[in-house]
Design an enzyme around this catalytic site. Structure first.
Site: not given
Length: 281
Positions: A40, A151-152, A155, A178, A187
């Protein structure tokens, strides 16, 4: 450094954004559900490279959780999150559920195409919840750009298609996944893993790297079957999918054309955690 201010209403958010706009400043938005980790924070840093101001939204969105999923147990660590954002974000937007979905709320955003398979099949209704909340956040904040991690991957494609189809005046900016020192995609749910499970989880990226390397030189079905078998031997299971797809539409591919991009996608369960990862082929 002081943590950023937190606002909880759309009116407060828009007032802050309007002041920045009046000063000629660009705004980057990083939508999150909190429990922030380095993935994040990397998005926030990337946002600051594109804009003078960075807003981080923290909202655990009930609409993207199925009744059997971990909405109530999802980690909520507001003060820790604010401390992590000190010196990085200018503002935290942390609305309550009733702020986002007041009584009588009756609108849902659905995105066909990239939402259809994989996570869309495994978690019915999930992407409608994601698209609805992201559409609201983009309208509420009206940023110049919004940052999303690769990563998603699915989405990311759903959000990109939604913003494009609805002519939302925002640039959806992808950011590379990352990973930790062993290559495991970061995650918030990794915190649920025991030390033994974490050691197994860190082998997921190794298997996917091998599979991705062989998909161009061997039959797709054969390579994917071997990859699934290897994951099962390592202790993953059940494996919801291990597949290769066209990167934007997420259409599954049985044959890879020379020079055409493809994406390897995986979702595998390990103890209490459902691990997602992907990589370019």
């Amino acid at each position: 450094m002081q943590p950023p201010d937190t606002v909880r209403t759309v009116a407060e958010l828009r007032a802050r954004v309007a002041a920045w706009r009046a000063a000629g400043e660009r705004i980057a938005l990083v939508p999150t559900m909190g429990a922030l980790h380095e993935g994040h924070l990397a998005l926030v840093r990337a946002g600051r490279e594109r804009a003078e101001r960075a807003v981080v939204s923290i909202f655990v969105n009930p609409k993207q959780f199925a009744p059997t999923e971990d909405f109530d147990a999802y980690p909520r660590v507001a003060e820790k999150d604010r401390a992590a954002l000190a010196g990085l974000a200018d503002l935290v937007f942390a609305p309550g559920v009733n702020d986002m979905y007041p009584p009588g709320f009756a609108t849902e955003v659905t995105v066909a195409g990239p939402s259809g398979g994989f996570e869309g099949a495994a978690r019915p209704g999930h992407f409608a919840g994601v698209a609805t909340v992201v559409a609201k956040l983009l309208i509420q904040c009206a940023p110049d750009c919004a940052m999303f991690g690769e990563k998603d991957w699915q989405q990311l494609q759903v959000v990109t298609r939604m913003a494009r189809d609805l002519d939302l005046p925002v640039e959806i900016v992808p950011h590379p996944t990352v990973r930790d020192e062993a290559g495991l995609a970061l995650s918030s749910r990794n915190a649920y893993l025991s030390p033994e499970q974490l050691a197994i989880a860190r082998k997921l990226n190794v298997v996917l790297s091998r599979v991705a390397g062989e998909l161009r030189v061997r039959p797709v079905a054969e390579v994917l079957a071997e990859g699934r078998a290897e994951l099962e031997r390592l202790g993953f299971g059940p494996i919801d999918y291990l597949a290769v797809a066209e990167p934007e539409s997420l259409t599954p591919l049985d044959v890879l054309a020379p020079g055409r991009p493809a994406r390897l996608l995986a979702a595998a369960r390990l103890g209490p955690v459902r691990l997602l990862d992907n990589m370019a082929v």
